[in-house]
Design an enzyme around this catalytic site. Structure first.
Site, PDB file in Angstrom:
ATOM      1  N   HIS A 123       0.912  -0.975  -0.018  1.00 19.31           N
ATOM      2  CA  HIS A 123       0.343  -0.100   0.314  1.00 19.31           C
ATOM      3  C   HIS A 123       0.471   1.138   0.273  1.00 19.31           C
ATOM      4  O   HIS A 123       0.890   2.264  -0.770  1.00 19.31           O
ATOM      5  CB  HIS A 123      -0.851   0.080   0.956  1.00 19.31           C
ATOM      6  N   HIS A 128       2.045   5.035  -2.705  1.00 15.04           N
ATOM      7  CA  HIS A 128       2.068   6.517  -2.604  1.00 15.04           C
ATOM      8  C   HIS A 128       2.872   6.809  -3.684  1.00 15.04           C
ATOM      9  O   HIS A 128       3.271   7.584  -4.200  1.00 15.04           O
ATOM     10  CB  HIS A 128       2.324   6.120  -1.360  1.00 15.04           C
ATOM     11  N   GLU A 169      -6.154   9.445  -0.824  1.00 12.53           N
ATOM     12  CA  GLU A 169      -5.960   8.270  -0.060  1.00 12.53           C
ATOM     13  C   GLU A 169      -6.889   7.413  -1.263  1.00 12.53           C
ATOM     14  O   GLU A 169      -6.778   6.489  -1.440  1.00 12.53           O
ATOM     15  CB  GLU A 169      -6.546   8.058   1.206  1.00 12.53           C
ATOM     16  N   SER A 188      -4.439   0.832  -5.038  1.00  9.06           N
ATOM     17  CA  SER A 188      -3.242  -0.710  -3.968  1.00  9.06           C
ATOM     18  C   SER A 188      -4.243  -2.020  -4.023  1.00  9.06           C
ATOM     19  O   SER A 188      -4.094  -2.623  -3.076  1.00  9.06           O
ATOM     20  CB  SER A 188      -2.713  -0.195  -2.250  1.00  9.06           C
TER      21      SER A 188
HETATM   22 FE   LIG Z   1      -1.835   5.656   2.678  1.00 11.53          FE
END
Ligand SMILES: [Fe+2]
Length: 284
Positions: A123, A128, A169, A188
């Site tokens: 993730h 990111h 997010e 993700s």
């Molecule tokens: Fe995150």
């Protein structure tokens, strides 16, 4: 999962110890990566795909944070550092404000490919890092960290957290070809990569800073509302131009909005049926 094998430094970071990953852990990364690269074709924003390529995330196991950071540093001056688990707000903002993204070093077990409560290396890094290689998004992340530092003692961090949640997010973006994904929590996640873009259940609303910061969010399931930005430039400009102090004062006078609400002022791109959320609630 908290990594207790090392004591963190004063800034909360630990060594990644890339050499200690097992072949099975690298294989888990490769399986997750192959699945996401496939599902994100035509779904994720171009900048995300460019970042994946630029950072060399094309198989070959869990990335080495040092080598990844060299590429990121060359592109935008960011780096990725390992942490044992979630870090406190002050440290988190301090890192972002100085272009350091902190990432979990552990990877989920093979039986957890589809769901994991805590952010793992897949993730944190696959989700990111690619957009940290984009100059505009890189500036936005730094601006968010600086805003967080200014807001630390204000008592409104939970409202500022909603900005991170609904953009970094779980953000969607409008492109010439339609809506695309850019939020790390979506890109993700195999299930949410489909759901956020294609499912009729969730609302998809135009980005509005005040509206968004009034909106609660789901931490335990897919979002019931996604907010759509026009561009990373617009997101950055709105964040930089906004004087957050009076905004926080205004937010104190406005009631929170539930996760599935559509208001008359919203720019509605898609009014969700909320069928998925209703089904889930019915089975609880
Ligand atoms: Fe995150």
């Amino acid at each position: 999962m908290i990594d207790t094998s090392q004591s963190p430094a004063a800034d909360g970071t630990i060594a990644q110890r890339w050499e200690s990953y097992t072949p099975e852990e690298h294989a888990t990364w490769d399986r997750l990566l192959a699945r996401q690269v496939h599902v994100l074709q035509g779904r994720a924003v171009d900048e995300f795909h460019r970042g994946v390529a630029m950072l060399g995330m094309d198989g070959g196991g869990i990335p080495h944070f040092g080598r990844l950071s060299e590429r990121l540093m060359a592109a935008t001056g960011w780096q990725v550092l390992a942490v044992p688990g979630l870090v406190d707000d002050a440290l988190f903002f301090e890192h972002l404000a100085n272009r350091r993204f902190v990432a979990g070093r552990f990877i989920r077990r093979p039986d957890q490919l589809d769901y994991l409560q805590e952010p793992d290396v897949f993730h944190d890094v696959f989700g990111h890092a690619p957009l940290l290689a984009d100059p505009v998004f890189a500036d936005y992340m730094q601006a968010y960290g600086e805003g967080g530092l200014r807001a630390l003692d204000s008592g409104v961090l939970h409202k500022l957290a909603r900005l991170y949640w609904y953009t970094v997010e779980f953000g969607l973006i409008r492109e010439a070809g339609g809506l695309r994904l850019y939020g790390a929590g979506i890109v993700s996640s195999f299930g949410e990569s489909n759901f956020a873009l294609d499912d009729p259940s969730p609302n998809r609303l135009g980005f509005d800073l005040v509206r968004l910061m009034r909106t609660r969010y789901r931490i335990d399931d897919y979002q019931e509302t996604y907010f759509v930005i026009d561009s990373f430039e617009d997101l950055l400009n709105q964040t930089l131009k906004t004087d957050f102090a009076p905004l926080y004062a205004e937010l104190e006078t406005l009631p929170d909005l539930e996760t599935n609400v559509v208001t008359p002022e919203d720019v509605v791109i898609h009014r969700g049926t909320q069928a998925y959320a209703r089904r889930k609630r019915a089975t609880l």
